[in-house]
Scaffold this active site. Structure first.
Site, short mmCIF file in Angstrom:
data_model
loop_
_atom_site.label_atom_id
_atom_site.label_comp_id
_atom_site.label_asym_id
_atom_site.label_seq_id
_atom_site.Cartn_x
_atom_site.Cartn_y
_atom_site.Cartn_z
CD GLU A 180 87.38 -30.52 92.22
OE1 GLU A 180 86.33 -31.12 91.85
OE2 GLU A 180 88.30 -30.20 91.46
CB CYS A 236 84.96 -32.31 88.02
SG CYS A 236 85.88 -30.94 88.64
#
Ligand code: SIN
Length: 481
Positions: A256, A290
């Site tokens: 990720e 993010c």
């Protein structure tokens, strides 16, 4: 003794290997980014502890894989209950080591705990298959089995929730684990391991090795043939290196990685809702996520109004240490983060962007950066091509849907995109045209333990959360009968 001192006194600061809390080969100082004061000194692993952690996970693996799913489920459910019962202490730990505001920290604890609850429910619903082959000559039996010993490398921006998002499915699937938390924020991960142990998790199923980036601990664990899986959350740059190492051993990976989220506002959008969404998408964790909105594309017809309302909202935020519950913007994680944000803002200004609010780091103590809005940002400005990871909103105007799709997709990243429009056909056209693993339609936040979180392109591989998150920790064995 103050509440904070009492909390730190009771916090685990040693490595967790084979059920014991042990010293490592050195010590690491953990600082409060809001005050730059020393919070705690934790043990760090060397290569010996890395091997001992793999030994412990390897030895515990057959027993944990054979543990009844209901028992695995009950332990995860108890851990969820314990996290919720202790949410204020866990939130305070996040505030102290990461710098989040109280709202973000308590949000993280609840979000993180939900991964334990969700995967406690998934543990008892692992499905196999039994089919007759088309030629009728045999039965096809598919048995899901745990991947095996899994290494989890977690980031500092969600020190608790990224640990639970990885541990939840791994433990539910029957994998044993080695968790390597970020060296800036090891305390929350150690607290999660402590809760799991108290919830009844057998020794060796979760091992925690705090280490310095340069220690070679992660490389040593990746090189050990007993380790079968790497799950990483962090930057694309580091992910690329780790994936290459894991790839040389044909290891399963879930990555990720970084994002560069476009936040697109069309002329028919509900502006009030778009501003509220923009504030969430940009300012959750002061932009240190993010999934943070990184580039604002606003239709030329409403760009002026949107930008001025956004800068009013940004400039009205109260900045300060999260330990004061009314503060709305906390510090960045460290001095390097401030330097990077400042460089990006200055380069945008050099390219003729206008600073409508913010644009500077106030004098210390603490690694703060003012909530900032930039207008008139040029398409080729460096800030649009880099993950800012801070409270800065660059705004670019656009004229047509085709133009904005092209601009949104002009990046190596593809984690999440935000789209604001009242036209449902346009919303779905955009959702299909934009290259990202997740699309938020008229929403500023979409994170949910029941939804598949992850990116395309260089934002990652694999999904976390939901039933898809379980698949990352299961191998399929085909038995022909
Ligand atoms: C991240 O920033 O890495 C995770 C954000 C989320 O799960 O919402």
């Amino acid at each position: 003794m103050s509440v904070t001192n009492e909390l730190l006194r009771d916090t685990r600061t040693r490595l967790h290997i084979g059920g014991d809390w042990t010293e490592g080969e050195g010590l690491l100082d953990v600082f409060d980014p809001a005050t730059e004061q020393l919070l705690a000194t934790v043990s760090v692993a060397g290569l010996d502890q890395a091997r001992l952690a793999v030994d412990a996970a390897w030895e515990a693996a057959p027993g944990w894989a054979a543990t009844a799913p209901r028992q695995r489920s009950d332990i995860l459910r108890r851990a969820y209950d314990m996290m919720i019962a202790r949410e204020d202490q866990l939130a305070e730990l996040i505030i102290l080591e990461n710098g989040k505001t109280y709202t973000d920290a308590i949000g993280e604890v609840r979000y993180g705990a939900e991964f334990f609850r969700w995967f406690s429910e998934e543990a008892v619903r692992i499905m196999g298959e039994f089919r007759t082959a088309p030629r009728g000559d045999k039965r096809i039996v598919v048995i899901p089995e745990p991947v095996g010993v899994s290494l989890m490398v977690t980031p500092w921006n969600f020190p608790s929730a990224m640990a639970t998002r990885k541990l939840g499915p791994a433990l539910a699937a029957g994998c044993t684990t080695i968790l390597k938390p970020a060296s800036d924020t090891p305390l929350s991960a150690l607290a999660v391991a402590d809760i799991l142990a108290e919830a009844g998790l057998p020794a060796g199923v979760v091992n925690v090795v705090t280490s310095r980036g340069s220690s070679g601990v992660v490389d040593a664990i990746l090189a050990d043939p007993r380790v079968r899986k790497l799950s990483f959350t962090g930057s694309t740059e580091v992910g690329r290196l780790l994936m290459a190492k894991a790839g040389s051993r044909i290891m399963r990976t879930s990555m990720e990685l970084g994002g560069n989220a476009p936040f697109v506002v069309f002329e028919d959008a509900d502006i009030k809702a778009a501003i509220a969404g923009a504030m969430l998408a940009k300012m959750r964790n002061a932009g240190e996520t993010c999934v943070a909105a990184n580039r604002f594309y606003v239709h030329a017809g409403i760009a002026g109004e949107f930008t001025s309302r956004l800068s009013d909202a940004m400039s009205s935020l109260r900045m300060g240490p999260g330990i004061v519950r009314s503060n709305q913007v906390g510090p960045m994680i460290n001095a390097q983060a401030i330097e990077k944000i400042d460089d990006l803002v200055n380069s945008a200004v050099d390219d003729d962007a206008t600073v409508l609010t913010g644009g500077r780091a106030p004098d210390g103590p603490g690694h703060f950066y003012e909530p900032t809005v930039l207008s008139g940002v040029s398409q080729d400005s460096m800030i649009l091509g880099h993950e800012i990871f801070g409270p800065v909103a660059p705004v670019v105007s656009f004229e047509s849907e085709e133009e904005v799709v092209r601009a949104a997709n002009d990046t190596e990243h593809g984690l999440i995109s935000y789209v604001y429009t009242e036209d449902v056909n346009r919303a779905f056209r955009m959702a299909e045209a934009i290259e990202s693993g997740m699309v938020a339609l008229n929403r500023g936040i979409i994170s949910d333990e029941a939804a598949p979180f992850g990116g395309v392109k260089q934002s990652g591989v694999g999904r976390e959360g939901s039933h898809h998150g379980m698949e990352e920790f299961l191998e399929l064995k085909y038995v022909a009968w």
